[in-house]
Design an enzyme around this catalytic site. Structure first.
Site, PDB file in Angstrom:
ATOM      1  N   HIS A 106       0.839  -1.197   0.000  1.00  0.00           N
ATOM      2  CA  HIS A 106       0.000   0.000   0.000  1.00  0.00           C
ATOM      3  C   HIS A 106       0.873   1.246   0.000  1.00  0.00           C
ATOM      4  O   HIS A 106       2.019   1.222   0.473  1.00  0.00           O
ATOM      5  CB  HIS A 106      -0.909   0.011   1.241  1.00  0.00           C
ATOM      6  CG  HIS A 106      -2.078  -0.924   1.135  1.00  0.00           C
ATOM      7  ND1 HIS A 106      -3.137  -0.911   2.020  1.00  0.00           N
ATOM      8  CD2 HIS A 106      -2.353  -1.898   0.227  1.00  0.00           C
ATOM      9  CE1 HIS A 106      -4.015  -1.847   1.663  1.00  0.00           C
ATOM     10  NE2 HIS A 106      -3.561  -2.463   0.589  1.00  0.00           N
ATOM     11  N   GLU A 108       0.916   3.848   1.839  1.00  0.00           N
ATOM     12  CA  GLU A 108       1.424   4.280   3.146  1.00  0.00           C
ATOM     13  C   GLU A 108       2.634   3.447   3.574  1.00  0.00           C
ATOM     14  O   GLU A 108       3.619   3.986   4.082  1.00  0.00           O
ATOM     15  CB  GLU A 108       0.341   4.131   4.228  1.00  0.00           C
ATOM     16  CG  GLU A 108      -0.912   4.934   3.991  1.00  0.00           C
ATOM     17  CD  GLU A 108      -1.991   4.134   3.271  1.00  0.00           C
ATOM     18  OE1 GLU A 108      -1.676   3.474   2.264  1.00  0.00           O
ATOM     19  OE2 GLU A 108      -3.150   4.175   3.720  1.00  0.00           O
ATOM     20  N   CYS A 136      -6.163   1.829   5.793  1.00  0.00           N
ATOM     21  CA  CYS A 136      -6.756   0.560   6.232  1.00  0.00           C
ATOM     22  C   CYS A 136      -6.145   0.162   7.580  1.00  0.00           C
ATOM     23  O   CYS A 136      -5.283   0.856   8.119  1.00  0.00           O
ATOM     24  CB  CYS A 136      -6.480  -0.517   5.182  1.00  0.00           C
ATOM     25  SG  CYS A 136      -4.757  -1.049   5.150  1.00  0.00           S
ATOM     26  N   CYS A 139      -2.258  -0.237   7.478  1.00  0.00           N
ATOM     27  CA  CYS A 139      -1.525   1.029   7.372  1.00  0.00           C
ATOM     28  C   CYS A 139      -1.713   1.890   8.616  1.00  0.00           C
ATOM     29  O   CYS A 139      -0.772   2.544   9.079  1.00  0.00           O
ATOM     30  CB  CYS A 139      -1.970   1.770   6.120  1.00  0.00           C
ATOM     31  SG  CYS A 139      -1.538   0.880   4.614  1.00  0.00           S
TER      32      CYS A 139
END
Ligand code: ZN
Length: 217
Positions: A106, A108, A136, A139
């Site tokens: 992801h 992040e 999410c 993260c």
């Protein structure tokens, strides 16, 4: 055009309530430790509506949106992230789950990895992370573990959001550190990019999960 955004206080971030969420334009943060030692003082009060006083947030969020656009060009769900410390970019990333076949790739996570490598320290106390979509659970966990000062995101993610939507990992009062949350920064732009992306997938006949929250009405 500035839109109102919501700011919620993290623990130990004493500056947030007195001086507003804005940093000085020069970027030098106050000397406060941003909550590293202030575990007990969680002030998860009701969200406060703060008028668009922080142009800085929008500036950094534009950079995160550029990252999101890069993801879209690569056929990835357009999410971008930027880590900022003392007025400079420490790390950036965009979603790469398809290219890497890795569910953890992801925006992040990639931005945090780049930032901690650049800093030579896993403690990102006093750093802020700008994300074009609510993080999410994974993260949000990484942001909490990295002891970030603030997380700033665009729209909420009603399916995966873990900064207030479904879960609230970054402000969980029993954890050792809480992160100040600002949401809704350039949310429309980000939502537009997500909608465009999913619309294109549908036009290509690609499968899109039913009930996608960024579906066009
Ligand atoms: Zn994530």
């Amino acid at each position: 055009m500035t839109r109102p955004r919501l700011v919620r206080g993290g623990a130990g971030s004493g500056g947030a309530s007195s001086g507003g969420a804005g940093r000085p334009p020069g970027g030098t943060p106050p000397g406060g430790e941003g909550g590293a030692g202030g575990g007990g003082g969680a002030t998860a009060g009701p969200p406060q509506l703060v008028p668009g006083l922080d142009q800085e947030d929008e500036r950094w969020m534009r950079m995160a949106l550029d990252e999101a656009m890069r993801a879209a060009e690569e056929g990835e769900v357009p999410v971008g992230a930027i880590v900022v410390l003392e007025g400079r970019v420490l790390g950036r990333g965009h979603n790469r789950t398809e290219a890497t076949h890795d569910p953890t790739a992801h925006a992040e996570i990639l931005a945090i990895g780049a930032a901690s490598t650049a800093l030579g320290d896993w403690r990102l106390t006093n750093a802020d992370i700008y994300v074009t979509l609510e993080p999410c659970a994974m993260c949000a966990g990484a942001i909490q573990l990295g002891r970030f000062r603030r997380v700033i995101f665009g729209p909420r993610d009603p399916k995966f959001g873990a900064c207030g939507s479904i879960l609230n990992v970054v402000e969980a009062p029993r954890l050792n550190h809480q992160v100040e949350v600002t949401e809704g920064v350039l949310a429309e732009e980000s939502r537009f990019a997500l909608r465009q992306f999913f619309r294109r997938l549908r036009q290509q006949g690609r499968e899109v999960a039913p009930g996608d929250p960024f579906e066009t009405e």
